[in-house]
Design an enzyme around this catalytic site. Structure first.
Site, PDB file in Angstrom:
ATOM      1  N   ARG A 194     -10.853  -6.771  -0.100  1.00  0.00           N
ATOM      2  CA  ARG A 194      -9.179  -7.937  -0.183  1.00  0.00           C
ATOM      3  C   ARG A 194      -8.825  -8.750   0.485  1.00  0.00           C
ATOM      4  O   ARG A 194      -8.225  -9.358  -0.087  1.00  0.00           O
ATOM      5  CB  ARG A 194      -8.667  -6.539  -1.593  1.00  0.00           C
ATOM      6  CG  ARG A 194      -9.631  -6.004  -2.822  1.00  0.00           C
ATOM      7  CD  ARG A 194      -8.783  -5.041  -3.649  1.00  0.00           C
ATOM      8  NE  ARG A 194     -10.238  -4.677  -4.454  1.00  0.00           N
ATOM      9  CZ  ARG A 194     -10.197  -3.017  -4.085  1.00  0.00           C
ATOM     10  NH1 ARG A 194      -9.918  -2.842  -2.576  1.00  0.00           N
ATOM     11  NH2 ARG A 194     -11.441  -2.765  -4.773  1.00  0.00           N
ATOM     12  N   GLU A 223     -11.098  10.094   3.570  1.00  0.00           N
ATOM     13  CA  GLU A 223     -11.088  11.599   2.657  1.00  0.00           C
ATOM     14  C   GLU A 223     -12.437  12.262   2.335  1.00  0.00           C
ATOM     15  O   GLU A 223     -12.150  13.495   2.859  1.00  0.00           O
ATOM     16  CB  GLU A 223      -9.997  11.209   1.337  1.00  0.00           C
ATOM     17  CG  GLU A 223      -8.627  10.910   1.214  1.00  0.00           C
ATOM     18  CD  GLU A 223      -7.985  10.719  -0.646  1.00  0.00           C
ATOM     19  OE1 GLU A 223      -8.381  11.528  -0.885  1.00  0.00           O
ATOM     20  OE2 GLU A 223      -7.623   9.763  -0.203  1.00  0.00           O
TER      21      GLU A 223
END
Length: 191
Positions: free
Chosen positions: A72, A109
């Site tokens: 992005r 994560e």
């Protein structure tokens, strides 16, 4: 730092940018409120305002490199680079760039990931900004900073369209300023 706390408080462009970002509940998994910038790209005025705010900020900072984080960051970075007279350097996921690359791994994560950049794309002493759509923990931006600094660039600042509440009090990543336009919305209701 959020744009509203840095001279743009009350600027209607920020509200329009926020409204143009679609919120998709439970995507890609339950509990996530996905901030979909594709709808921002469909709104010509909000997209232009997004780019213009970044251009206004970086125009006089002697930036020669706009490094965009895949994928992005590629949507905003080239327009900003063209407007400020800088080159655009894509920071890509592994095995996406042909030729010799330099890589920087980082922890997520749920595992690890890596950013790569062409060797020679950035020269020592060049001043760079890093652009991405969203900052959550800062792991990806930290890797981008390390990658650019390893080749001798001076990272001036990191910039994101959206900053999660967790970074609200975080004004720096790896010692570099962090500039964010808007906070995420929690629903598609008007802000």
């Amino acid at each position: 730092m959020f744009a509203a706390e840095n001279g743009l408080k009350g600027d209607p462009r920020l509200q329009a940018i926020s409204r143009a970002i679609r919120v998709v509940p439970d995507f890609p998994k339950p509990g996530i409120m996905f901030q979909d910038i594709t709808t921002l790209l469909l709104d010509h005025k909000a997209f232009k305002d997004t780019v213009d705010i970044f251009v206004d900020r970086y125009r006089d900072m002697d930036v020669s490199v706009v490094a965009g984080v895949e994928a992005r960051g590629f949507m905003f970075g080239p327009a900003i680079a063209l407007a400020i007279g800088a080159k655009f350097v894509p920071l890509r996921k592994p095995r996406k760039l042909p030729g010799e690359v330099i890589a920087e791994s980082y922890v997520l994560e749920y595992g690890t990931d890596c950013l790569e950049m062409h060797v020679g794309a950035v020269e020592p002493g060049e001043r760079a900004i890093v652009i991405d759509d969203l900052v959550a923990t800062g792991g990806t931006l930290s890797a981008a900073i390390k990658l650019l600094e390893r080749v001798g660039a001076e990272v001036v600042e990191c910039a994101c369209v959206i900053g999660l509440p967790e970074v609200k009090d975080c004004c720096r990543i790896k010692g570099k300023p962090l500039y964010i336009l808007v906070e995420p919305r929690l629903s598609d209701e008007c802000c």
